[in-house]
Design an enzyme around this catalytic site. Structure first.
Site, PDB file in Angstrom:
ATOM      1  N   TRP A  64      -3.963  -1.940  -0.871  1.00 28.77           N
ATOM      2  CA  TRP A  64      -3.927  -3.213  -1.600  1.00 28.77           C
ATOM      3  C   TRP A  64      -4.516  -4.244  -0.653  1.00 28.77           C
ATOM      4  CZ3 TRP A  64      -1.666  -8.113  -1.233  1.00 28.77           C
ATOM      5  CH2 TRP A  64      -1.575  -8.841  -2.426  1.00 28.77           C
ATOM      6  N   GLY A 114       0.816  -2.964   5.887  1.00 27.63           N
ATOM      7  CA  GLY A 114       1.282  -4.142   6.604  1.00 27.63           C
ATOM      8  C   GLY A 114       0.124  -5.019   7.040  1.00 27.63           C
ATOM      9  N   CYS A 155       0.850  -1.183   0.000  1.00 26.58           N
ATOM     10  CA  CYS A 155       0.000   0.000   0.000  1.00 26.58           C
ATOM     11  C   CYS A 155       0.888   1.236   0.000  1.00 26.58           C
ATOM     12  CB  CYS A 155      -0.888   0.005   1.233  1.00 26.58           C
ATOM     13  SG  CYS A 155      -1.739  -1.553   1.531  1.00 26.58           S
ATOM     14  N   LYS A 183       4.185  -3.284  -6.623  1.00 23.26           N
ATOM     15  CA  LYS A 183       5.601  -3.182  -6.961  1.00 23.26           C
ATOM     16  C   LYS A 183       6.488  -3.723  -5.853  1.00 23.26           C
ATOM     17  CE  LYS A 183       9.245  -1.958  -9.267  1.00 23.26           C
ATOM     18  NZ  LYS A 183       9.668  -2.815 -10.392  1.00 23.26           N
TER      19      LYS A 183
END
Length: 608
Positions: free
Chosen positions: A74, A101, A2, A603
């Site tokens: 994400w 996280g 994220c 990524k």
């Protein structure tokens, strides 16, 4: 995975937050949100999907203020949705939190907080942080965050604001990247320096288990045990121009074209052509210590794993040293035998890959040294390893790694040369390999100048539903990487195999609808690979070949062919990988897909 952005200063915060989020889009996300402290409370906006959707929503809102935090999510816990988007709030809407996280004990914390009367509004693990901070809050936000974090297990990079403390942001990290940018009485927070590099190049890097209290007057860094730590800003070498696309249609294409310079940067000062050797200053090991090494272990994930696989072939062939490679996600969960004479390398483009960091710490826990191969000088891996090698590829924005992979395998070719020469590789053989490496940048430029040939092949095969990629010896890992690239950005199913293994199962997949890509340079296994191609052709399979220039014989056995310059087989992966990158790129373009932001991917993978 994220993205976090924060700002405190004299400027209007919203444009800075949105600009930072846009610069983090390449990392992968499925929703976004902002929280702005406005003097009378906290204003917030969230949206599922791209940042464009968030911007559209904000246009009809009046979000003003000079302090704020923002986030791209994400999904891990809870589906992508507006209710699960960050920031998350406490029960009173007084405290806002953004989190990267995974909180591993969120379930038990959530049950405890619910029993105390807290009401949750999302399905995420992250929301427990907001309610935990609320539980400990008594007009001291920093102390509440510190006490809350001592209750959690897992990984986090967080930023927190409170409506009644409009001159403070609290940030902390453990296992998830977070940096502080320092300006003139203004401060920028981000999970990646690319988000704030256009505003400042003075960066503070907090370590794991540290917290930062930020105000307009300055910042203080302390541990979760309440011990103050001095962290001074460092100037980064990258500029804002390095993270722009320029005239290229996509970052991925730009980064493919930067590979000749990446090889030059990686070899500069290291490749000793006259001596037929290579030198690394950062290993912190003498030649005598290196001679005592009787085994090397690479630990990595994804593309970096395939780079290590290439390195295995190079080091075993050139230096005669046994090499093992392990996926970092499996490393802690199996018994790995590491002797005092085993040299362990962790390989990661970002230097923040969660699984690789965990493996690094596990090796150190056992008392062994660990070296790193990474692209980011300021990364956690760079700071926690005992030495290592920077690949100097510059910032890589495209999610599908290209130039970082090139930097990694170039580094490993140099390592093979270095280890070989301090053992029994002759000076003449070393010089031949060194000269071959020195020619690689110009040879890659020649391949790129003929990219139109690859584009035509990609357009011909763009509607295929599945591909097989095959190679032998040094090019087996390149087949794996070529298949990965195609999967990542085209969503076409692709598998990589050692070509000789095809008859042990994969040949069942061969038909006229499933093209096979063979990496078949003129090397010591050339005739064997020709036989494998013939087996595919006998079953009506179409074949695309990557071959050595001048090879007219192979042309008769394949449907399409792309030639690369002649080079020694130990160095060939530095060339064979380029047309496969271009093939994946042009296939994705032909299918009208978002090359730089492939679905479901991020990524930098900072969660397990």
């Amino acid at each position: 995975m994220c993205g976090i952005v924060g700002y405190i200063g004299k400027k209007e915060v919203l444009p800075i937050l949105l600009d930072g989020l846009s610069r983090l889009e390449y990392r992968g996300y499925d929703s976004a949100g902002v929280a702005i402290v406005n003097g009378g409370g906290i204003s917030t906006a969230k949206a599922k999907g791209r940042i464009a959707a968030l911007k559209e929503k904000i246009e009809v809102m009046n979000l003003k203020g000079q302090v704020g935090i923002a986030h791209t999510r994400w999904a891990t816990h809870g589906e992508p949705s507006e209710r699960n988007a960050h920031p998350h709030f406490d029960c009173k809407g007084k405290i806002a939190v953004v989190h990267n996280g995974i909180i591993e004990n969120f379930s038990e914390l959530r049950k405890t907080l619910i029993s105390l009367g807290h009401v949750f509004a999302s399905d995420t693990d992250s929301e427990v942080l907001a309610h935990l901070i609320e539980k400990f809050y008594d007009e001291n936000l920093g102390e509440a965050v510190r006490r809350a974090l001592r209750s959690v297990r897992g990984t986090y990079g967080i930023a927190v604001v409170a409506s009644d403390q409009p001159n403070v942001i609290i940030a902390a990290r453990r296992g998830s990247p977070l940096v502080l940018g320092v300006g003139e009485k203004e401060y920028y927070l981000a999970s990646d320096i690319s988000a704030i590099l256009s505003y400042t190049n003075k960066i503070v890097y907090p370590e794991d288990g540290e917290m930062i209290r930020i105000s307009r007057e300055g910042y203080t860094t302390l541990t979760l045990d309440n011990k103050f730590i001095e962290r001074t800003p460092q100037e980064v070498e990258w500029s804002a121009d390095d993270i722009e696309k320029g005239d290229f249609a996509h970052y991925m294409l730009k980064e493919i074209f930067e590979q000749p310079q990446v090889v030059r940067n990686t070899t500069a000062g290291r490749l000793l052509i006259n001596e037929g050797s290579a030198h690394f200053g950062g290993l912190n090991l003498s030649d005598n210590e290196l001679r005592m090494i009787d085994r090397i272990l690479f630990v990595a994930c994804g593309t970096a794993y395939y780079a290590g696989f290439v390195g295995k072939y190079m080091l075993e062939e050139v230096a005669g040293i046994p090499v093992d490679i392990c996926t970092a996600s499996e490393f802690r969960y199996k018994r790995i035998l590491i002797t005092p004479t085993t040299l362990v390398f962790v390989v990661s483009q970002s230097g923040e890959t969660a699984d690789t960091l965990a493996a690094l710490r596990e090796v150190k826990r056992k008392g062994n040294k660990v070296l790193g191969i990474t692209n980011v000088v300021s990364s956690t891996i760079a700071r926690e390893t005992d030495g290592g090698i920077f690949i100097h590829a510059g910032p890589e924005i495209g999610v599908a790694s290209t130039k970082a992979f090139m930097g990694q395998i170039t580094t490993l070719a140099l390592m093979a040369l270095n280890f070989g020469r301090i053992r029994d590789l002759s000076a003449s053989a070393g010089k031949k390999m060194a000269e071959a490496i020195s020619r690689i940048p110009a040879q890659i430029e020649g391949i790129l100048s003929r990219r139109g040939e690859i584009k035509e092949i990609a357009e011909k095969y763009k509607d295929a539903k599945s591909f097989l990629f095959m190679g032998r010896k040094f090019n087996f890992p390149i087949a794996l990487e070529g298949a990965l690239k195609l999967k990542e950005i085209t969503y076409i199913h692709a598998e990589g195999y050692a070509a000789g293994e095809m008859k042990h199962g994969p040949i069942a997949l061969v038909d006229k609808e499933t093209p096979s890509v063979f990496i078949c340079p003129k090397d010591t296994v050339y005739e064997k690979t020709i036989s494998n191609i013939s087996e595919v052709r006998a079953r009506n399979g179409r074949v695309i070949a990557i071959a050595t220039e001048g090879d007219e014989q192979l042309k008769q056995h394949v449907d399409d062919i792309f030639y690369i310059p002649r080079t020694p087989e130990a160095v060939a992966p530095l060339l064979t990988t380029v047309p496969l990158q271009l093939f994946a790129y042009y296939t994705a373009v032909a299918k009208n897909l978002d090359v730089d932001k492939p679905r479901n991917l991020a990524k930098s993978v900072t969660v397990e």
